[in-house]
Design a protein around this motif. Structure first.
Motif, PDB file in Angstrom:
ATOM      1  N   TYR A  92       0.860  -1.347  -0.086  1.00  0.00           N
ATOM      2  CA  TYR A  92      -0.172   0.248  -0.024  1.00  0.00           C
ATOM      3  C   TYR A  92       0.887   1.363  -0.068  1.00  0.00           C
ATOM      4  O   TYR A  92       1.829   1.327   1.034  1.00  0.00           O
ATOM      5  CB  TYR A  92      -1.107   0.163   1.271  1.00  0.00           C
ATOM      6  CG  TYR A  92      -2.202  -0.956   1.239  1.00  0.00           C
ATOM      7  CD1 TYR A  92      -3.214  -0.585   0.626  1.00  0.00           C
ATOM      8  CD2 TYR A  92      -2.029  -2.256   1.821  1.00  0.00           C
ATOM      9  CE1 TYR A  92      -4.224  -1.879   0.388  1.00  0.00           C
ATOM     10  CE2 TYR A  92      -2.949  -3.170   1.819  1.00  0.00           C
ATOM     11  CZ  TYR A  92      -4.096  -2.863   1.228  1.00  0.00           C
ATOM     12  OH  TYR A  92      -5.125  -3.691   1.269  1.00  0.00           O
ATOM     13  N   TRP A  93       0.490   2.184  -0.816  1.00  0.00           N
ATOM     14  CA  TRP A  93       1.310   3.326  -1.006  1.00  0.00           C
ATOM     15  C   TRP A  93       0.660   4.570  -1.044  1.00  0.00           C
ATOM     16  O   TRP A  93      -0.624   4.566  -1.524  1.00  0.00           O
ATOM     17  CB  TRP A  93       2.069   3.414  -2.436  1.00  0.00           C
ATOM     18  CG  TRP A  93       3.245   4.137  -2.168  1.00  0.00           C
ATOM     19  CD1 TRP A  93       3.417   5.492  -2.067  1.00  0.00           C
ATOM     20  CD2 TRP A  93       4.684   3.658  -2.352  1.00  0.00           C
ATOM     21  NE1 TRP A  93       4.809   5.941  -2.208  1.00  0.00           N
ATOM     22  CE2 TRP A  93       5.661   4.673  -2.335  1.00  0.00           C
ATOM     23  CE3 TRP A  93       5.342   2.461  -2.472  1.00  0.00           C
ATOM     24  CZ2 TRP A  93       7.173   4.539  -2.501  1.00  0.00           C
ATOM     25  CZ3 TRP A  93       6.672   2.399  -2.532  1.00  0.00           C
ATOM     26  CH2 TRP A  93       7.680   3.413  -2.609  1.00  0.00           C
ATOM     27  N   CYS A  94       0.899   5.610  -0.287  1.00  0.00           N
ATOM     28  CA  CYS A  94       0.277   6.794  -0.351  1.00  0.00           C
ATOM     29  C   CYS A  94      -0.126   7.146  -1.739  1.00  0.00           C
ATOM     30  O   CYS A  94       0.772   7.295  -2.656  1.00  0.00           O
ATOM     31  CB  CYS A  94       1.105   7.729   0.334  1.00  0.00           C
ATOM     32  SG  CYS A  94       0.137   9.518   0.425  1.00  0.00           S
ATOM     33  N   SER A  95      -1.371   8.065  -2.096  1.00  0.00           N
ATOM     34  CA  SER A  95      -1.482   7.974  -3.503  1.00  0.00           C
ATOM     35  C   SER A  95      -1.175   9.531  -3.961  1.00  0.00           C
ATOM     36  O   SER A  95      -1.115   9.731  -5.112  1.00  0.00           O
ATOM     37  CB  SER A  95      -3.209   8.321  -3.541  1.00  0.00           C
ATOM     38  OG  SER A  95      -3.981   7.118  -3.161  1.00  0.00           O
ATOM     39  N   PHE A 134       3.223   1.055   3.374  1.00  0.00           N
ATOM     40  CA  PHE A 134       3.442  -0.259   4.188  1.00  0.00           C
ATOM     41  C   PHE A 134       3.059  -1.325   3.571  1.00  0.00           C
ATOM     42  O   PHE A 134       2.517  -1.474   2.502  1.00  0.00           O
ATOM     43  CB  PHE A 134       2.455  -0.112   5.488  1.00  0.00           C
ATOM     44  CG  PHE A 134       1.105   0.189   5.168  1.00  0.00           C
ATOM     45  CD1 PHE A 134       0.343  -0.918   5.116  1.00  0.00           C
ATOM     46  CD2 PHE A 134       0.752   1.592   5.052  1.00  0.00           C
ATOM     47  CE1 PHE A 134      -1.242  -0.704   4.948  1.00  0.00           C
ATOM     48  CE2 PHE A 134      -0.713   1.662   4.882  1.00  0.00           C
ATOM     49  CZ  PHE A 134      -1.558   0.486   4.567  1.00  0.00           C
ATOM     50  N   ILE A 135       3.372  -2.512   4.062  1.00  0.00           N
ATOM     51  CA  ILE A 135       3.446  -3.788   3.333  1.00  0.00           C
ATOM     52  C   ILE A 135       2.643  -4.726   4.293  1.00  0.00           C
ATOM     53  O   ILE A 135       2.944  -4.555   5.602  1.00  0.00           O
ATOM     54  CB  ILE A 135       4.761  -4.616   3.270  1.00  0.00           C
ATOM     55  CG1 ILE A 135       5.548  -3.625   2.293  1.00  0.00           C
ATOM     56  CG2 ILE A 135       4.691  -5.929   2.701  1.00  0.00           C
ATOM     57  CD1 ILE A 135       6.891  -4.000   2.110  1.00  0.00           C
ATOM     58  N   ASP A 153       6.626   5.808   7.531  1.00  0.00           N
ATOM     59  CA  ASP A 153       5.419   6.272   8.116  1.00  0.00           C
ATOM     60  C   ASP A 153       5.133   7.600   7.878  1.00  0.00           C
ATOM     61  O   ASP A 153       4.089   8.492   8.596  1.00  0.00           O
ATOM     62  CB  ASP A 153       4.942   5.901   9.393  1.00  0.00           C
ATOM     63  CG  ASP A 153       5.993   6.183  10.595  1.00  0.00           C
ATOM     64  OD1 ASP A 153       7.222   6.527   9.985  1.00  0.00           O
ATOM     65  OD2 ASP A 153       5.696   6.374  11.741  1.00  0.00           O
ATOM     66  N   LYS A 154       6.128   8.233   7.283  1.00  0.00           N
ATOM     67  CA  LYS A 154       6.081  10.053   7.345  1.00  0.00           C
ATOM     68  C   LYS A 154       5.613  10.464   5.867  1.00  0.00           C
ATOM     69  O   LYS A 154       6.209   9.616   4.957  1.00  0.00           O
ATOM     70  CB  LYS A 154       7.483  10.618   7.654  1.00  0.00           C
ATOM     71  CG  LYS A 154       8.045  10.004   8.847  1.00  0.00           C
ATOM     72  CD  LYS A 154       6.813  10.586  10.010  1.00  0.00           C
ATOM     73  CE  LYS A 154       7.598  10.182  11.507  1.00  0.00           C
ATOM     74  NZ  LYS A 154       6.639  10.766  12.634  1.00  0.00           N
TER      75      LYS A 154
END
Length: 760
Positions: A92-95, A134-135, A153-154
């Motif tokens: 999952y990655w920030c868009s 995050f994975i 996480d930043k």
């Protein structure tokens, strides 16, 4: 191996929140590959989506996470149970990343063919090189658990600077200040309005007006565009329920594409009947919110005569006691085995979100319901609602008996028969005599004997063995039944009713949208679009509470109630003291119990001109059973047990002397045996046996709570009743005190003998 031993020793965390983020978890640092230190946590795999939504709702930096990469092994194959074996890997990655489309930003080699558009005003807001990701790993050794690795996480870019959100100064005045997409709540609101027929222009007009009132946009939802709403409207218009000519294949395709809405599915086969359980995310939230420590009701046979498969609905009750459907089960028949499977699946789904969720009572409307399964799965008492049979009788009386006097007489006799059966003063033979008495109404008599006579015995048994639900619950179920009828069975082409894919699609779209809008506070802004399907408002019971007593005039066996909206309109109610009365209003003519009948029943009970309700009578019986349960069976038995534990601790403390293990064990066995013998002998002399106490407890378990009853405190406030209660309680207290003193003396004697054994 040491790494995985350390990982499997971590606790599985399951926060009792609908959605949770990394701030709600306790993270552990474990040595990873290439001498890196991974930040890990374990959560149930079923709650990964809740974590993703919660992490996206970060107030300091609102965003959205998308699946950047996924690897999944086939379910059909069997795999060796490796310690580090992975069933599924999701990144999952920030868009707002990982690419950086800003000026001077870097793009991954696989995206090097990207050609910037001429008008790139919107592009810098979509990809800004955010490194937050995050994975999630689903392991073969523990497939029910998800391992989350959250090292980045930043929300910063490669330079370590904030790249979006309020902390990014360059994002001021752009959409990068907010989340990249609208919230799920706004999306569901727009979809619901579109499904019920509200135009795109009206939705945007109301939305823009609300944004102007608050002084401009303050979050991503305020930036809703006309283009986005139009795109949703186009997708709805082009969609079709018939995914395949074969109904079975079409349903299977729908289930495959709506996995998040299905909690149980049994496909068509020669050995197993078809069964499908539908529950959306919103319905799950309502079930947790309004079902915890409250009532859960069942509407088991909707659409039996029209639909290919009937609908079994489970509903909860909101703050106004209106029914909200939280699950729909579609099946040709519900046997005990099938009911257990879908009930267990539904209960497990709720407990995955909230492990402490527990229903206070389960209401059934079918005497053939599997009571044992309900008690086993939900661990709660079961109540019975009589609304279905009363509605069917009243509707057919109106339909088959044109004469008002005949309607009143049949309804009154049916009400008296049901009342006697509930009070255990009669049997099913009462209905046979009633049918012989009304031979002048052959249509209704023929209907009753053909439809109800074969199964009246089961209904009679349920009325006498199960506690009855309150009148307010019955009124709520009737309103829900009418809403379902208006919102589902309104197709021009009746052939659609014989297709399961049509039923599944309409329940998940239009019907769901109407019930969602019932709880939406801003629905009054779209009043001009209201049609019959939008019918909502208070239940008949709640409406009856707002009728003043001055509007009620009782005259003999009839009464008149002035309409609240039109003072010139008066509704006539016959048999005013009974719930089987007949009213001239339009709601009662449809077979439902109206507010006027409920109001008159309340007035008559207040004037003592009518009997107390059967529900209240059952409640009084439960109180009497509890009153005659002596404290010796519970309070003082617990006190004696705690005192025995205290004695045992003293014995163990004195036994820590330099003696052999064999002699010490012998002494403890002798002491424990004598203490247990003395306790059993003393407690067996108490006046109430265990069997009787257990029976009283079971009766109390099925009792209805006082908040569900229309209680009259004056019924318990007479002097004679108070004297009886006082004398009974005094006698029980004296007896319990005497037993307690004897038991305490015996325990003191046992402890003295125990010390003597130890000293020897």
């Amino acid at each position: 191996m040491a790494r995985w031993d350390q990982i499997f020793s971590l606790p599985v965390q399951n926060p009792t929140l609908p959605e949770f983020s990394s701030a709600d978890l306790v993270w552990s640092k474990v040595e990873g590959y290439r001498d890196n230190i991974d930040r890990l946590a374990l959560i149930p795999y079923t709650r990964v989506d809740d974590f993703v939504r919660g992490e996206s709702s970060n107030k300091d930096c609102p965003t959205s996470f998308h699946v950047e990469a996924r690897r999944r092994k086939a379910k059909e194959k069997t795999y060796k149970a490796k310690v580090d074996g992975i069933l599924e890997y999701i990144l999952y990655w920030c868009s707002f990343g990982p690419d950086d489309n800003r000026k001077g930003g870097s793009v991954r080699p696989c995206r090097s063919t990207y050609v910037p558009k001429k008008n790139n005003a919107g592009r810098p807001n979509s990809k800004r090189g955010c490194r937050c990701h995050f994975i999630v790993k689903r392991l073969i050794a523990e497939p029910t658990v998800a391992l989350i690795i959250y090292n980045h996480d930043k929300h910063v870019d490669e330079k370590g600077l904030p790249c979006h959100g309020p902390q990014d100064k360059k994002a001021a005045g752009t959409r990068a200040m907010f989340a990249p997409y609208i919230s799920e709540d706004l999306r569901l609101r727009v979809l619901s309005l579109l499904y019920v027929g509200v135009s795109v222009e009206t939705i945007m007009q109301r939305h823009n007006e609300s944004v102007e009132k608050q002084g401009g946009p303050s979050n991503r939802d305020d930036l809703l565009t006309h283009r986005y709403v139009r795109r949703l409207e186009r997708s709805i218009r082009r969609s079709t329920y018939e995914l395949d000519e074969d109904d079975d294949v079409s349903v299977s395709m729908w289930v495959e594409s709506h996995q998040s809405h299905v909690f149980f599915y049994q496909g068509f086969s020669e050995t197993e009947p078809f069964s499908l359980g539908i529950q959306t995310e919103w319905q799950l939230q309502q079930m947790i919110r309004f079902g915890n420590c409250r009532l859960l009701a069942s509407d088991s046979r909707f659409g039996t005569n029209k639909l290919k498969y009937p609908i079994h609905s489970l509903v909860v009750f909101d703050s106004e006691n209106k029914a909200i459907p939280v699950a729909w089960i579609i099946a040709p028949r519900v046997s005990s085995g099938d009911a257990y499977r879908w009930m267990r699946a539904l209960c497990n789904r709720v407990h995955a979100k909230d492990p402490l969720w527990k229903v206070a009572g389960f209401i059934v409307d079918d005497p053939f319901a599997d009571i044992t399964t309900i008690r086993d799965v939900f661990q709660c008492p079961v109540l019975f609602s009589f609304w279905r049979i009363r509605h069917a009788w009243h509707k057919n009386i109106i339909k088959k008996c044109p004469d008002t006097e005949t309607r009143v007489e049949i309804s009154r006799h049916l009400g008296q028969a049901v009342d006697k059966i509930c009070r255990k003063q009669g049997t099913a033979t009462l209905f046979e005599g009633l049918m012989e008495h009304f031979v002048n109404s052959p249509e209704f008599v023929e209907y009753f004997r053909a439809v109800w006579s074969p199964r009246i015995g089961a209904w009679t048994s349920a009325l006498q063995t199960l506690p009855l639900a309150s009148q307010e619950i019955c009124a709520a179920m009737e309103l829900y039944h009418y809403q379902m009828k208006c919102r589902l069975l309104n197709e021009r082409d009746s052939e659609a009713y014989q297709r399961t894919d049509w039923l599944v699609d309409k329940l998940g779209t239009k019907v769901h949208s109407y019930f969602w809008l019932d709880e939406y506070t801003g629905k009054d802004d779209f009043a001009r679009y209201w049609r019959e399907e939008w019918v909502s408002g208070l239940t008949s019971f709640r409406k009856a509470l707002s009728i003043p007593d001055s509007d009620v005039v009782i005259s003999g066996m009839s009464a008149k109630v002035t309409d609240k909206c039109d003072v010139n309109e008066v509704h006539v109610v016959w048999s005013p003291s009974s719930h089987f009365g007949v009213c001239s209003c339009s709601w009662a003519q449809k077979g439902y119990i109206c507010q006027h009948m409920i109001k008159l029943a309340q007035v008559c009970r207040g004037n003592r001109t009518a009997k107390e309700s059967v529900s209240l009578l059952q409640y009084y019986h439960a109180l009497v059973d509890l009153l005659h349960l002596p404290p010796g069976d519970s309070l003082f038995r617990d006190y004696a047990a705690s005192l025995a534990v205290s004695v045992e601790k003293q014995i163990n403390a004195l036994g820590n002397l330099p003696k052999s293990d064999a002699s010490e064990g012998t002494v403890q066995k002798q002491v424990a045996g004598e203490v247990a013998t003395d306790l059993d002998g003393e407690l067996s002399k108490m006046p109430m046996s265990r069997d009787r106490g257990r029976a009283c407890s079971e009766n109390a378990e099925d009792a209805i709570s006082g908040s569900e009853m229309e209680m009259d405190p004056s019924l318990c406030s007479t002097k004679a009743g108070a004297d009886d209660v006082t004398s009974t309680v005094q006698n029980e207290t004296d007896m319990a005190t005497e037993n307690h003193e004897r038991c305490a003396k015996r325990l003191k004697f046992c402890s003295t003998r125990a010390r003597e054994y130890v000293d020897e």
